[in-house]
Design a protein around this motif. Structure first.
Motif, mmCIF file in Angstrom:
data_model
loop_
_atom_site.group_PDB
_atom_site.id
_atom_site.type_symbol
_atom_site.label_atom_id
_atom_site.label_comp_id
_atom_site.label_asym_id
_atom_site.label_seq_id
_atom_site.Cartn_x
_atom_site.Cartn_y
_atom_site.Cartn_z
ATOM 1 N N ASN A 219 -40.746 16.462 -19.367
ATOM 2 C CA ASN A 219 -41.497 16.314 -18.115
ATOM 3 C C ASN A 219 -41.683 17.648 -17.424
ATOM 4 O O ASN A 219 -42.782 17.984 -16.942
ATOM 5 C CB ASN A 219 -40.764 15.332 -17.200
ATOM 6 C CG ASN A 219 -41.443 15.180 -15.854
ATOM 7 O OD1 ASN A 219 -41.151 15.927 -14.921
ATOM 8 N ND2 ASN A 219 -42.343 14.218 -15.752
ATOM 9 N N ILE A 220 -40.627 18.455 -17.366
ATOM 10 C CA ILE A 220 -40.703 19.751 -16.693
ATOM 11 C C ILE A 220 -41.652 20.688 -17.428
ATOM 12 O O ILE A 220 -42.438 21.416 -16.808
ATOM 13 C CB ILE A 220 -39.294 20.368 -16.584
ATOM 14 C CG1 ILE A 220 -38.473 19.596 -15.542
ATOM 15 C CG2 ILE A 220 -39.366 21.843 -16.211
ATOM 16 C CD1 ILE A 220 -37.030 20.006 -15.472
ATOM 17 N N GLN A 223 -45.458 18.018 -18.302
ATOM 18 C CA GLN A 223 -46.161 17.500 -17.123
ATOM 19 C C GLN A 223 -46.282 18.536 -15.999
ATOM 20 O O GLN A 223 -47.288 18.615 -15.327
ATOM 21 C CB GLN A 223 -45.450 16.250 -16.587
ATOM 22 C CG GLN A 223 -45.898 14.948 -17.233
ATOM 23 C CD GLN A 223 -45.473 14.839 -18.692
ATOM 24 O OE1 GLN A 223 -44.306 15.002 -19.005
ATOM 25 N NE2 GLN A 223 -46.421 14.555 -19.573
ATOM 26 N N LYS A 224 -45.245 19.339 -15.842
ATOM 27 C CA LYS A 224 -45.273 20.340 -14.766
ATOM 28 C C LYS A 224 -45.732 21.712 -15.250
ATOM 29 O O LYS A 224 -45.915 22.630 -14.448
ATOM 30 C CB LYS A 224 -43.885 20.443 -14.121
ATOM 31 C CG LYS A 224 -43.462 19.164 -13.402
ATOM 32 C CD LYS A 224 -42.125 19.364 -12.703
ATOM 33 C CE LYS A 224 -41.730 18.118 -11.907
ATOM 34 N NZ LYS A 224 -41.440 16.976 -12.778
ATOM 35 N N TYR A 226 -44.198 24.044 -16.958
ATOM 36 C CA TYR A 226 -43.242 25.142 -16.839
ATOM 37 C C TYR A 226 -42.733 25.528 -18.224
ATOM 38 O O TYR A 226 -41.686 25.092 -18.677
ATOM 39 C CB TYR A 226 -42.083 24.727 -15.932
ATOM 40 C CG TYR A 226 -41.125 25.852 -15.610
ATOM 41 C CD1 TYR A 226 -41.536 26.958 -14.881
ATOM 42 C CD2 TYR A 226 -39.799 25.798 -16.029
ATOM 43 C CE1 TYR A 226 -40.657 27.980 -14.581
ATOM 44 C CE2 TYR A 226 -38.908 26.818 -15.739
ATOM 45 C CZ TYR A 226 -39.346 27.909 -15.014
ATOM 46 O OH TYR A 226 -38.467 28.925 -14.727
ATOM 47 N N ILE A 244 -37.652 24.652 -9.520
ATOM 48 C CA ILE A 244 -38.079 23.652 -10.500
ATOM 49 C C ILE A 244 -37.200 22.409 -10.409
ATOM 50 O O ILE A 244 -37.681 21.266 -10.384
ATOM 51 C CB ILE A 244 -38.021 24.243 -11.925
ATOM 52 C CG1 ILE A 244 -39.026 25.395 -12.079
ATOM 53 C CG2 ILE A 244 -38.276 23.162 -12.974
ATOM 54 C CD1 ILE A 244 -40.462 24.990 -11.937
ATOM 55 N N HIS A 248 -38.185 18.557 -9.150
ATOM 56 C CA HIS A 248 -37.911 17.393 -9.998
ATOM 57 C C HIS A 248 -37.108 16.351 -9.226
ATOM 58 O O HIS A 248 -37.431 15.151 -9.249
ATOM 59 C CB HIS A 248 -37.144 17.829 -11.250
ATOM 60 C CG HIS A 248 -36.623 16.689 -12.066
ATOM 61 N ND1 HIS A 248 -37.380 16.057 -13.027
ATOM 62 C CD2 HIS A 248 -35.418 16.049 -12.038
ATOM 63 C CE1 HIS A 248 -36.666 15.076 -13.563
ATOM 64 N NE2 HIS A 248 -35.477 15.058 -12.987
#
Length: 260
Positions: A219-220, A223-224, A226, A244, A248
């Motif tokens: 997800n990090i 989706q983000k 990073y 970060i 989250h």
């Protein structure tokens, strides 16, 4: 003249990329994640994972003490965190850890265990007997914390296990060397007890809950977006990582509130 320096970011290190075929210059980011996907702790460093579990466990235990939490915690780590000395230390302290072990180290499926029995300590040293009933005395290498046993090929040729035992060894090699960690020899019963716990049906049910935490990293990153840090230097990278983690956790908090 033989030393090499990284002038771009001296605090970082070269490590394998995610595809395991390329190399990147960077840091190893580690998260401690709760069973409801909250990030409890984070750290970017250049240490191998096997040296990091102690700090991660200590942070959680300290948070529990400060909050007055008395419930026990199960700590789940993949095989990259395997450090049997640390595992035995946790077990002795009553800390419930499930750190996967590599097949090549302490598992009974290791190749050498198919042909050699348990190391036996006698008055004059350590001895190892093979399944063909040959016994040799080992050489203790204290600096490496290992015991080396050398079986001469000449004495093995009449054994019915010879072809299988030597199948991956060159014909020009005059002896077969088998090594055991001193830790393994001196703590065999404790290690077997831990592996039995880890590999049991109940242990596997507990450990497999760790697999569900990989989506936090996905997800990090996915989706983000990073994928890499925007800064250099360990202090700045850790500061960026803290934002970060905060982002989250805030999103998780909002979702928990919305779910009522």
């Amino acid at each position: 003249k033989d030393e090499r320096y990284n002038l771009t970011d001296p605090e970082s290190r070269v490590m394998l990329g995610s595809n395991h075929y390329s190399y990147i210059q960077g840091y190893n980011a580690k998260f401690t994640i709760s069973n409801n996907d909250i990030i409890l702790d984070y750290e970017a460093d250049t240490l191998h994972e096997k040296y990091s579990s102690q700090r991660m466990i200590d942070v959680v235990e300290e948070k529990k003490r400060s909050l007055g939490v008395i419930a026990g915690t199960k700590y789940l780590f993949d095989s990259g965190y395997e450090n049997m000395a640390s595992i035995l230390n946790y077990e002795n302290k009553g800390i419930d850890v499930y750190i996967d072990t590599r097949e090549r180290s302490f598992s009974d499926n290791v190749h050498k265990r198919n042909f050699f029995n348990r190391v036996e300590k006698k008055a004059d040293g350590y001895y190892l007997r093979c399944i063909g009933n040959r016994e040799v005395k080992g050489s203790k290498i204290e600096a490496r914390r290992k015991i080396i046993f050398n079986f001469r090929r000449k004495g093995c040729k009449e054994c019915i296990n010879y072809s299988e035992c030597y199948k991956n060894i060159k014909n020009s090699t005059e002896q077969k060397s088998v090594s055991f960690d001193l830790l393994e020899v001196e703590n065999k019963e404790s290690i077997d007890k831990y592996i039995k716990k880890l590999k049991s049906i109940e242990g596997q049910k507990i450990y497999h809950k760790r697999i569900g935490k990989e989506h936090v990293f996905a997800n990090i990153k996915n989706q983000k977006g990073y994928y890499q840090t925007a800064y250099r230097g360990l202090e700045k990278v850790n500061a960026e990582l803290s934002w970060i983690c905060l982002a989250h956790n805030l999103m998780k908090y909002v979702n928990i509130q919305l779910q009522g």
